[in-house]
Enzyme design. Structure first.
Site, PDB file in Angstrom:
ATOM      1  N   THR A   1       0.806  -1.226   0.000  1.00  0.00           N
ATOM      2  CA  THR A   1       0.000   0.000   0.000  1.00  0.00           C
ATOM      3  C   THR A   1       0.838   1.274   0.000  1.00  0.00           C
ATOM      4  O   THR A   1       1.944   1.308   0.581  1.00  0.00           O
ATOM      5  CB  THR A   1      -0.917   0.015   1.241  1.00  0.00           C
ATOM      6  OG1 THR A   1      -1.456   1.334   1.408  1.00  0.00           O
ATOM      7  CG2 THR A   1      -0.170  -0.341   2.519  1.00  0.00           C
TER       8      THR A   1
ATOM      9  N   GLU B   1       0.269   3.603   1.865  1.00  0.00           N
ATOM     10  CA  GLU B   1       0.399   4.012   3.270  1.00  0.00           C
ATOM     11  C   GLU B   1       1.817   3.753   3.793  1.00  0.00           C
ATOM     12  O   GLU B   1       2.216   4.334   4.796  1.00  0.00           O
ATOM     13  CB  GLU B   1      -0.615   3.267   4.142  1.00  0.00           C
ATOM     14  CG  GLU B   1      -2.017   3.834   4.067  1.00  0.00           C
ATOM     15  CD  GLU B   1      -2.145   5.207   4.713  1.00  0.00           C
ATOM     16  OE1 GLU B   1      -1.752   5.351   5.880  1.00  0.00           O
ATOM     17  OE2 GLU B   1      -2.626   6.139   4.051  1.00  0.00           O
TER      18      GLU B   1
ATOM     19  N   TYR C   1      -1.264   0.361  10.838  1.00  0.00           N
ATOM     20  CA  TYR C   1      -1.566  -0.321   9.576  1.00  0.00           C
ATOM     21  C   TYR C   1      -0.380  -0.204   8.609  1.00  0.00           C
ATOM     22  O   TYR C   1       0.079  -1.207   8.039  1.00  0.00           O
ATOM     23  CB  TYR C   1      -2.826   0.290   8.952  1.00  0.00           C
ATOM     24  CG  TYR C   1      -3.068  -0.137   7.522  1.00  0.00           C
ATOM     25  CD1 TYR C   1      -3.597  -1.384   7.222  1.00  0.00           C
ATOM     26  CD2 TYR C   1      -2.754   0.721   6.460  1.00  0.00           C
ATOM     27  CE1 TYR C   1      -3.812  -1.776   5.889  1.00  0.00           C
ATOM     28  CE2 TYR C   1      -2.969   0.338   5.138  1.00  0.00           C
ATOM     29  CZ  TYR C   1      -3.493  -0.900   4.865  1.00  0.00           C
ATOM     30  OH  TYR C   1      -3.698  -1.280   3.557  1.00  0.00           O
TER      31      TYR C   1
ATOM     32  N   LYS D   1       1.946  -3.269   7.207  1.00  0.00           N
ATOM     33  CA  LYS D   1       2.072  -3.540   5.769  1.00  0.00           C
ATOM     34  C   LYS D   1       3.536  -3.466   5.324  1.00  0.00           C
ATOM     35  O   LYS D   1       3.954  -4.191   4.427  1.00  0.00           O
ATOM     36  CB  LYS D   1       1.227  -2.547   4.970  1.00  0.00           C
ATOM     37  CG  LYS D   1      -0.258  -2.875   4.952  1.00  0.00           C
ATOM     38  CD  LYS D   1      -0.567  -4.049   4.015  1.00  0.00           C
ATOM     39  CE  LYS D   1      -2.060  -4.273   3.884  1.00  0.00           C
ATOM     40  NZ  LYS D   1      -2.415  -5.394   3.001  1.00  0.00           N
TER      41      LYS D   1
HETATM   42  P1  NAP Z   1     -11.372  -4.737   2.536  1.00  0.00           P
HETATM   43  O1  NAP Z   1     -12.568  -4.419   1.707  1.00  0.00           O
HETATM   44  O2  NAP Z   1     -11.254  -4.195   3.906  1.00  0.00           O
HETATM   45  O3  NAP Z   1     -11.264  -6.337   2.598  1.00  0.00           O
HETATM   46  C1  NAP Z   1     -10.411  -6.971   3.527  1.00  0.00           C
HETATM   47  C2  NAP Z   1     -10.615  -8.470   3.431  1.00  0.00           C
HETATM   48  O4  NAP Z   1      -9.770  -9.123   4.398  1.00  0.00           O
HETATM   49  C3  NAP Z   1     -12.058  -8.937   3.734  1.00  0.00           C
HETATM   50  O5  NAP Z   1     -12.362 -10.013   2.873  1.00  0.00           O
HETATM   51  C4  NAP Z   1     -11.937  -9.420   5.175  1.00  0.00           C
HETATM   52  O6  NAP Z   1     -12.907 -10.370   5.529  1.00  0.00           O
HETATM   53  C5  NAP Z   1     -10.562 -10.058   5.132  1.00  0.00           C
HETATM   54  N1  NAP Z   1      -9.968 -10.265   6.456  1.00  0.00           N
HETATM   55  C6  NAP Z   1      -9.807  -9.343   7.441  1.00  0.00           C
HETATM   56  N2  NAP Z   1      -9.248  -9.919   8.520  1.00  0.00           N
HETATM   57  C7  NAP Z   1      -9.063 -11.240   8.216  1.00  0.00           C
HETATM   58  C8  NAP Z   1      -8.539 -12.347   8.923  1.00  0.00           C
HETATM   59  N3  NAP Z   1      -8.097 -12.233  10.185  1.00  0.00           N
HETATM   60  N4  NAP Z   1      -8.506 -13.554   8.302  1.00  0.00           N
HETATM   61  C9  NAP Z   1      -8.987 -13.682   7.039  1.00  0.00           C
HETATM   62  N5  NAP Z   1      -9.492 -12.674   6.318  1.00  0.00           N
HETATM   63  C10 NAP Z   1      -9.537 -11.465   6.907  1.00  0.00           C
HETATM   64  O7  NAP Z   1     -10.036  -4.307   1.751  1.00  0.00           O
HETATM   65  P2  NAP Z   1      -9.837  -3.909   0.200  1.00  0.00           P
HETATM   66  O8  NAP Z   1     -10.090  -2.464   0.051  1.00  0.00           O
HETATM   67  O9  NAP Z   1     -10.524  -4.899  -0.644  1.00  0.00           O
HETATM   68  O10 NAP Z   1      -8.261  -4.091   0.079  1.00  0.00           O
HETATM   69  C11 NAP Z   1      -7.682  -5.353  -0.229  1.00  0.00           C
HETATM   70  C12 NAP Z   1      -6.255  -5.374   0.283  1.00  0.00           C
HETATM   71  O11 NAP Z   1      -5.503  -4.331  -0.341  1.00  0.00           O
HETATM   72  C13 NAP Z   1      -6.092  -5.146   1.781  1.00  0.00           C
HETATM   73  O12 NAP Z   1      -4.990  -5.916   2.206  1.00  0.00           O
HETATM   74  C14 NAP Z   1      -5.768  -3.666   1.896  1.00  0.00           C
HETATM   75  O13 NAP Z   1      -5.047  -3.419   3.078  1.00  0.00           O
HETATM   76  C15 NAP Z   1      -4.940  -3.473   0.655  1.00  0.00           C
HETATM   77  N6  NAP Z   1      -4.962  -2.140   0.048  1.00  0.00           N
HETATM   78  C16 NAP Z   1      -6.159  -1.539  -0.214  1.00  0.00           C
HETATM   79  C17 NAP Z   1      -6.168  -0.305  -0.850  1.00  0.00           C
HETATM   80  C18 NAP Z   1      -7.452   0.382  -1.200  1.00  0.00           C
HETATM   81  O14 NAP Z   1      -7.416   1.578  -1.480  1.00  0.00           O
HETATM   82  N7  NAP Z   1      -8.579  -0.321  -1.229  1.00  0.00           N
HETATM   83  C19 NAP Z   1      -4.947   0.301  -1.217  1.00  0.00           C
HETATM   84  C20 NAP Z   1      -3.759  -0.375  -0.964  1.00  0.00           C
HETATM   85  C21 NAP Z   1      -3.777  -1.602  -0.340  1.00  0.00           C
HETATM   86  P3  NAP Z   1     -14.385  -9.917   6.087  1.00  0.00           P
HETATM   87  O15 NAP Z   1     -15.188  -9.600   4.852  1.00  0.00           O
HETATM   88  O16 NAP Z   1     -14.830 -11.121   6.811  1.00  0.00           O
HETATM   89  O17 NAP Z   1     -14.161  -8.710   6.953  1.00  0.00           O
HETATM   90  O1  F7E Z   2      -9.141   8.057   4.544  1.00  0.00           O
HETATM   91  C1  F7E Z   2      -9.605  11.507   5.736  1.00  0.00           C
HETATM   92  C2  F7E Z   2      -8.605  10.640   6.473  1.00  0.00           C
HETATM   93  O2  F7E Z   2     -10.031   5.954   5.548  1.00  0.00           O
HETATM   94  C3  F7E Z   2      -8.719   8.940   3.514  1.00  0.00           C
HETATM   95  C4  F7E Z   2      -7.267   2.119   2.917  1.00  0.00           C
HETATM   96  O3  F7E Z   2      -7.838   1.420   1.838  1.00  0.00           O
HETATM   97  O4  F7E Z   2      -6.143   3.629   1.434  1.00  0.00           O
HETATM   98  C5  F7E Z   2      -7.056   3.564   2.517  1.00  0.00           C
HETATM   99  O5  F7E Z   2      -6.551   4.277   3.635  1.00  0.00           O
HETATM  100  C6  F7E Z   2      -8.470  10.319   4.093  1.00  0.00           C
HETATM  101  C7  F7E Z   2      -7.616  10.330   5.352  1.00  0.00           C
HETATM  102  O6  F7E Z   2      -8.457   5.871   3.548  1.00  0.00           O
HETATM  103  C8  F7E Z   2     -12.829  11.085   7.322  1.00  0.00           C
HETATM  104  O7  F7E Z   2      -8.045  11.351   7.584  1.00  0.00           O
HETATM  105  C9  F7E Z   2     -11.604  12.740   6.665  1.00  0.00           C
HETATM  106  O8  F7E Z   2      -6.676  11.363   5.261  1.00  0.00           O
HETATM  107  O9  F7E Z   2     -10.745   6.614   3.208  1.00  0.00           O
HETATM  108  P1  F7E Z   2      -9.690   6.577   4.240  1.00  0.00           P
HETATM  109  P2  F7E Z   2      -6.886   5.826   3.879  1.00  0.00           P
HETATM  110  O10 F7E Z   2      -6.609   6.116   5.298  1.00  0.00           O
HETATM  111  O11 F7E Z   2      -6.205   6.678   2.855  1.00  0.00           O
HETATM  112  C10 F7E Z   2      -4.844   3.089   1.692  1.00  0.00           C
HETATM  113  C11 F7E Z   2      -4.021   3.210   0.427  1.00  0.00           C
HETATM  114  C12 F7E Z   2      -4.900   1.724   2.257  1.00  0.00           C
HETATM  115  O12 F7E Z   2      -4.013   0.908   2.027  1.00  0.00           O
HETATM  116  C13 F7E Z   2      -5.939   1.454   3.287  1.00  0.00           C
HETATM  117  O13 F7E Z   2      -6.170   0.058   3.412  1.00  0.00           O
HETATM  118  O14 F7E Z   2      -9.728  10.866   4.463  1.00  0.00           O
HETATM  119  N1  F7E Z   2     -10.931  11.589   6.370  1.00  0.00           N
HETATM  120  N2  F7E Z   2     -12.762  12.453   7.267  1.00  0.00           N
HETATM  121  C14 F7E Z   2     -11.673  10.541   6.755  1.00  0.00           C
HETATM  122  N3  F7E Z   2     -11.463   9.215   6.649  1.00  0.00           N
HETATM  123  C15 F7E Z   2     -12.444   8.393   7.119  1.00  0.00           C
HETATM  124  N4  F7E Z   2     -12.276   7.052   6.998  1.00  0.00           N
HETATM  125  N5  F7E Z   2     -13.593   8.885   7.696  1.00  0.00           N
HETATM  126  C16 F7E Z   2     -13.846  10.231   7.839  1.00  0.00           C
HETATM  127  O15 F7E Z   2     -14.877  10.629   8.361  1.00  0.00           O
END
Ligand code: NAP
Ligand code: F7E
Length: 333
Positions: A131, A133, A154, A158
């Site tokens: 990520t 992050e 987090y 990662k």
């Molecule tokens: P998500 O919607 O939060 O999905 C996370 C998945 O992990 C769900 O299927 C969840 O199961 C499963 N999980 C959580 N804890 C677990 C455990 N202890 N054992 C087995 N499974 C578990 O995440 P996403 O947005 O699809 O992202 C997919 C991956 O990419 C994640 O690793 C995330 O950190 C990474 N990532 C995401 C982004 C983004 O912007 N979306 C960017 C960079 C990296 P449940 O459905 O049961 O909760």
């Molecule tokens: O926050 C601001 C918050 O929670 C984005 C995950 O998929 O992307 C995700 O992480 C921004 C932050 O995503 C609220 O402070 C303001 O600056 O949607 P987010 P994230 O933290 O960028 C990365 C790439 C991952 O890997 C992660 O798994 O939005 N913000 N107000 C807020 N954020 C949330 N959640 N809620 C608010 O009310």
């Protein structure tokens, strides 16, 4: 011969799109799911068929990243050629409340899976959901050789996983690749991430069900792309000649405020009348700006994002408005 893949995190946003993509390419897809007291498979229900059906190509298995022995038995049973490791405690704000759990699942969980592969001598290609992050406080633009500076439990978990993947690649010759993905969203995005929280609020306010939404830091800058395009990039990474690390990003920057304006504006609403501040959504340490440079993925993999943030906001608002209007019909958006 059709390929077999295992997806951890198949019930999540990315897992559901990736399962769709692999099934459309003729793969047999196995998914790891957690046992819960309520159904947690709504994002993949439309793909699922009874396993007794001879045409069924999607199989779900109970397991948890905290249970290394289960990962061994599952891999030994399935023998996948490709493993997409997407499961994680993926919420940055929640990771400050649950740092130990996040370290166990998002960090050590990766090691359990890599070690299970090594223990049974499985010859497979491994994708790690790394990520942006991990870059944290390092200013943009960020690319593969940008120094890491995670700003949350987090991000730190990662980063540990990232280095374990590099270690297994270099130490054991494993085809193990880190996809360093910047934020990517969709109508299937979890409801507490900021984009989806905003687009759900827009739909609820537009329909008269709600009047306002509480948000935190509106100044954070993100590079939001469209999730279906990003899972296609994951697949491309595992079809490459060599394992490597790749950034996926759009390269375009928007603030949370920009997203709010685009989403409310698309529904004909003035956001300033409906958005309120609550400091509970601030983080002890914030990541101020993430803007990725995906040149390497474009040059090596031919990967190109098409949907940018303003269009993404419109796609998500339309889907949430449809969800409010006809909840059953919108379930598979
Ligand atoms: P998500 O919607 O939060 O999905 C996370 C998945 O992990 C769900 O299927 C969840 O199961 C499963 N999980 C959580 N804890 C677990 C455990 N202890 N054992 C087995 N499974 C578990 O995440 P996403 O947005 O699809 O992202 C997919 C991956 O990419 C994640 O690793 C995330 O950190 C990474 N990532 C995401 C982004 C983004 O912007 N979306 C960017 C960079 C990296 P449940 O459905 O049961 O909760
Ligand atoms: O926050 C601001 C918050 O929670 C984005 C995950 O998929 O992307 C995700 O992480 C921004 C932050 O995503 C609220 O402070 C303001 O600056 O949607 P987010 P994230 O933290 O960028 C990365 C790439 C991952 O890997 C992660 O798994 O939005 N913000 N107000 C807020 N954020 C949330 N959640 N809620 C608010 O009310």
């Amino acid at each position: 011969m059709s390929k077999t893949a295992l997806i951890t995190g198949i019930t999540g946003q990315d897992g559901s799109y990736l399962a769709e993509l692999l099934l459309s390419k003729g793969y047999t897809v196995h998914g790891l799911i957690r046992r819960a007291s309520t159904f947690n498979t709504h994002r993949i229900d439309h793909l699922y068929r009874d396993p007794h059906d001879p045409d069924s190509k999607l199989f779900l298995h109970y397991g948890d990243l905290s249970d290394g022995a289960r990962l061994v038995t599952l891999l030994a049973e399935i023998h996948p050629q490709e493993v997409y490791h997407l499961a994680a405690q993926s919420h940055v704000r929640v990771s400050f409340d649950e740092p130990e759990h996040t370290g166990d699942v998002t960090g050590i969980g990766t090691t359990r899976l890599l070690e299970a592969i090594r223990m049974i001598g499985l010859d497979c290609r491994f994708y790690q959901a790394s990520t942006s992050e991990m870059f944290g406080a390092t200013p943009p633009p960020q690319r593969e050789d940008t120094p890491f500076y995670p700003r949350s439990p987090y991000g730190a978990a990662k980063l540990y996983s990232y280095w374990m993947v590099r270690n297994y690649r270099e130490g054991y010759g494993m085809f193990a690749t880190n996809g360093i993905l910047f934020n990517h969203e969709s109508p299937r995005r979890g409801e507490t991430f900021v984009t989806r929280k905003i687009t759900r609020a827009v739909a609820d306010i537009a329909s008269g069900r709600a009047d306002h939404v509480f948000l935190g830091n509106l100044d954070a800058v993100r590079d939001w792309g469209y999730a279906p395009e990003y899972v296609e990039g994951m697949w491309r990474m595992l079809q490459a000649d060599e394992p490597d690390d790749f950034v996926l990003a759009t390269g375009h920057a928007y603030t949370v405020r920009d997203f709010v304006e685009a989403a409310f504006g698309h529904a004909g609403l003035d956001w300033e009348k409906h958005v309120r501040f609550d400091d509970r959504y601030l983080r002890p340490t914030e990541v101020d700006a993430l803007i990725g440079d995906a040149s390497k993925a474009r040059n090596v993999l031919g990967w190109e994002p098409r949907v940018l943030t303003p269009e993404l906001a419109r796609i998500m608002v339309d889907a949430d408005i449809e969800r409010v209007r006809a909840p059953e019909a919108a379930r598979l958006a």
